[in-house]
Design a protein around this motif. Structure first.
Motif, PDB file in Angstrom:
ATOM      1  N   ALA A  39      27.854  34.148  51.864  1.00 57.63           N
ATOM      2  CA  ALA A  39      27.834  33.700  50.468  1.00 57.63           C
ATOM      3  C   ALA A  39      29.273  33.735  49.980  1.00 57.63           C
ATOM      4  O   ALA A  39      29.930  34.776  50.032  1.00 57.63           O
ATOM      5  CB  ALA A  39      26.963  34.631  49.636  1.00 57.63           C
ATOM      6  N   ARG A  40      29.754  32.579  49.541  1.00 57.48           N
ATOM      7  CA  ARG A  40      31.170  32.481  49.154  1.00 57.48           C
ATOM      8  C   ARG A  40      31.279  31.651  47.880  1.00 57.48           C
ATOM      9  O   ARG A  40      30.641  30.596  47.768  1.00 57.48           O
ATOM     10  CB  ARG A  40      31.953  31.798  50.283  1.00 57.48           C
ATOM     11  CG  ARG A  40      33.434  31.729  50.051  1.00 57.48           C
ATOM     12  CD  ARG A  40      34.048  30.892  51.165  1.00 57.48           C
ATOM     13  NE  ARG A  40      35.478  31.096  51.270  1.00 57.48           N
ATOM     14  CZ  ARG A  40      36.361  30.267  50.752  1.00 57.48           C
ATOM     15  NH1 ARG A  40      35.971  29.198  50.078  1.00 57.48           N
ATOM     16  NH2 ARG A  40      37.645  30.498  50.922  1.00 57.48           N
ATOM     17  N   LEU A  41      32.113  32.107  46.952  1.00 56.35           N
ATOM     18  CA  LEU A  41      32.228  31.401  45.662  1.00 56.35           C
ATOM     19  C   LEU A  41      32.529  29.912  45.852  1.00 56.35           C
ATOM     20  O   LEU A  41      31.946  29.070  45.182  1.00 56.35           O
ATOM     21  CB  LEU A  41      33.342  32.022  44.815  1.00 56.35           C
ATOM     22  CG  LEU A  41      33.104  33.439  44.303  1.00 56.35           C
ATOM     23  CD1 LEU A  41      34.237  33.862  43.387  1.00 56.35           C
ATOM     24  CD2 LEU A  41      31.769  33.520  43.582  1.00 56.35           C
TER      25      LEU A  41
ATOM     26  N   GLY B 246      30.280  39.425  50.390  1.00 55.65           N
ATOM     27  CA  GLY B 246      31.636  39.969  50.284  1.00 55.65           C
ATOM     28  C   GLY B 246      31.730  41.166  49.357  1.00 55.65           C
ATOM     29  O   GLY B 246      30.794  41.503  48.630  1.00 55.65           O
TER      30      GLY B 246
ATOM     31  N   GLU C 235      32.926  43.482  46.192  1.00 56.93           N
ATOM     32  CA  GLU C 235      32.833  43.199  44.747  1.00 56.93           C
ATOM     33  C   GLU C 235      34.131  42.637  44.163  1.00 56.93           C
ATOM     34  O   GLU C 235      34.087  41.783  43.282  1.00 56.93           O
ATOM     35  CB  GLU C 235      32.470  44.463  43.960  1.00 56.93           C
ATOM     36  CG  GLU C 235      31.041  44.942  44.143  1.00 56.93           C
ATOM     37  CD  GLU C 235      30.905  46.004  45.233  1.00 56.93           C
ATOM     38  OE1 GLU C 235      31.798  46.080  46.111  1.00 56.93           O
ATOM     39  OE2 GLU C 235      29.904  46.745  45.221  1.00 56.93           O
ATOM     40  N   GLN C 236      35.274  43.133  44.644  1.00 61.16           N
ATOM     41  CA  GLN C 236      36.543  42.655  44.068  1.00 61.16           C
ATOM     42  C   GLN C 236      37.146  41.511  44.882  1.00 61.16           C
ATOM     43  O   GLN C 236      37.541  40.487  44.340  1.00 61.16           O
ATOM     44  CB  GLN C 236      37.583  43.789  44.017  1.00 61.16           C
ATOM     45  CG  GLN C 236      37.657  44.503  42.686  1.00 61.16           C
ATOM     46  CD  GLN C 236      36.490  45.460  42.551  1.00 61.16           C
ATOM     47  OE1 GLN C 236      36.233  46.227  43.479  1.00 61.16           O
ATOM     48  NE2 GLN C 236      35.788  45.405  41.443  1.00 61.16           N
TER      49      GLN C 236
ATOM     50  N   GLY D 157      35.906  39.831  47.739  1.00 63.40           N
ATOM     51  CA  GLY D 157      35.092  38.889  48.520  1.00 63.40           C
ATOM     52  C   GLY D 157      35.201  39.163  50.012  1.00 63.40           C
ATOM     53  O   GLY D 157      35.174  40.311  50.445  1.00 63.40           O
TER      54      GLY D 157
ATOM     55  N   ILE E 298      26.452  29.517  45.630  1.00 58.81           N
ATOM     56  CA  ILE E 298      25.356  29.501  44.647  1.00 58.81           C
ATOM     57  C   ILE E 298      25.945  28.829  43.397  1.00 58.81           C
ATOM     58  O   ILE E 298      26.963  29.301  42.881  1.00 58.81           O
ATOM     59  CB  ILE E 298      24.900  30.939  44.306  1.00 58.81           C
ATOM     60  CG1 ILE E 298      24.489  31.695  45.573  1.00 58.81           C
ATOM     61  CG2 ILE E 298      23.775  30.917  43.288  1.00 58.81           C
ATOM     62  CD1 ILE E 298      24.345  33.215  45.374  1.00 58.81           C
TER      63      ILE E 298
ATOM     64  N   MET F   5      27.133  27.701  39.807  1.00 57.21           N
ATOM     65  CA  MET F   5      27.356  28.452  38.549  1.00 57.21           C
ATOM     66  C   MET F   5      27.901  27.457  37.535  1.00 57.21           C
ATOM     67  O   MET F   5      28.602  26.515  37.906  1.00 57.21           O
ATOM     68  CB  MET F   5      28.401  29.551  38.756  1.00 57.21           C
ATOM     69  CG  MET F   5      28.003  30.644  39.717  1.00 57.21           C
ATOM     70  SD  MET F   5      29.174  32.025  39.670  1.00 57.21           S
ATOM     71  CE  MET F   5      30.671  31.248  40.147  1.00 57.21           C
TER      72      MET F   5
ATOM     73  N   LEU G  13      28.816  35.798  40.330  1.00 53.03           N
ATOM     74  CA  LEU G  13      27.623  36.623  40.094  1.00 53.03           C
ATOM     75  C   LEU G  13      27.927  38.043  40.561  1.00 53.03           C
ATOM     76  O   LEU G  13      28.769  38.241  41.441  1.00 53.03           O
ATOM     77  CB  LEU G  13      26.451  36.092  40.921  1.00 53.03           C
ATOM     78  CG  LEU G  13      25.827  34.793  40.442  1.00 53.03           C
ATOM     79  CD1 LEU G  13      25.173  34.053  41.604  1.00 53.03           C
ATOM     80  CD2 LEU G  13      24.800  35.084  39.366  1.00 53.03           C
TER      81      LEU G  13
END
Ligand code: SAM
Length: 270
Positions: free
Chosen positions: A199-201, A221, A223-224, A226, A241, A243, A250
């Motif tokens: 899962a990657r921004l 990844g 929290e800070q 990734g 995902i 946004m 998220l």
């Protein structure tokens, strides 16, 4: 109640100090124990065959019907059972309104191979998760969706911390997890024939595409920061995902839930 119960009233009793210390990782590592709070959780741990080292009951808890039954089960399982005043329970758990029942259980460490061949064919791996609340929540979500296990890679927070156990709401006893370096994880999943879906921004495909295959490890990844580039390079797919607000991402536990439930939905919630 079939067995006499030991009573402790002093905060300087060595057992109270030892249990209080379970809030710290060093003490958990030294003793190999962790703390579960509440009758339901302690009963669940016992029912799943986890070794209970010590059961603590507050005096008010002793008046309740189920306390005697739980104490007898704990005795039969070989645990030390003690009754303490309510203020000492608060001292152990460092809470103003503590649960009336506390269990100190023995930790269990699994190897990756123990997660192989589990029916779901779906796992989640967390790279350097740091927030124990996130970790506990992900264990709970993975449990709800019947995943084959949770894999912790890199320097993760302790799944046996008080916060992680609380957030897991009992799934610590049901959802198998293993710690492994990334190379070992990547090798293991290839032997399973599982796809590695990160899962990657800024992933190049959507998370609801046909990307999971019959077996998959979902990789999340930190929290800070990734995922580092070499880990992304080892993945089959980088999934995004969608946004659309002002937030830049998220929360890790929420993104994990979206990924897990999409992968499971694509299997018809079977
Ligand atoms: N600044 C970090 C980054 O650049 O990745 C944000 C980390 S985010 C709080 C934690 C993890 O949740 C991410 O590494 C990713 O795995 C997942 N995540 C959060 N939002 C996501 C999204 N919209 N699409 C895909 N993954 C997401």
């Amino acid at each position: 109640m079939q067995h006499p119960i030991e009573t402790i009233t002093s905060p300087s009793n060595p057992l109270i100090k030892r249990l209080r210390g379970l809030e710290r990782k060093k003490q958990r590592q030294e003793t190999g124990l962790f703390m579960a709070e509440g009758t339901r959780l302690v009963a669940q741990g016992l029912a799943r065959g986890w070794r209970l080292d010590t059961l603590v009951l507050s005096r008010p808890a002793m008046q309740r019907d189920h306390a005697g039954e739980l104490a007898d089960r704990a005795h039969r399982a070989g645990a030390r059972v003690v009754c303490v005043p309510e203020r000492l329970v608060g001292r152990i758990t460092r809470k103003d309104n503590p649960q009336a029942v506390i269990g100190a259980f023995e930790q269990s460490r699994r190897r990756l191979d123990a997660l192989s061949g589990r029916a779901a064919g779906l796992w989640i791996a967390l790279h350097e998760v740091r927030d124990p609340g996130n970790l506990g929540t992900i264990l709970r979500t993975a449990d709800c969706a019947g995943l084959g296990g949770v894999i912790l890679t890199g320097a993760c927070c302790d799944p046996y911390s008080v916060e992680a156990v609380r957030a897991s709401m009992g799934s610590i006893f049901d959802m198998p997890f293993a710690e492994a370096g990334f190379a070992a994880l990547d090798d293991w999943r290839k032997r399973q024939g599982a796809r590695l879906v990160a899962a990657r921004l800024n992933g190049n495909v959507r998370h609801d595409g046909n990307i999971y295959g019959p077996k998959a490890v979902i990789l999340m990844g930190n929290e800070q920061s990734g995922l580092p580039a070499p880990l992304e390079a080892a993945c089959d797919t980088l999934a995004q995902i969608p946004m659309r607000g002002g937030a830049d991402s998220l929360n890790l536990a929420q993104a994990s839930a979206v990924m897990i439930y999409e992968a499971w939905r694509q299997r018809g919630f079977a």
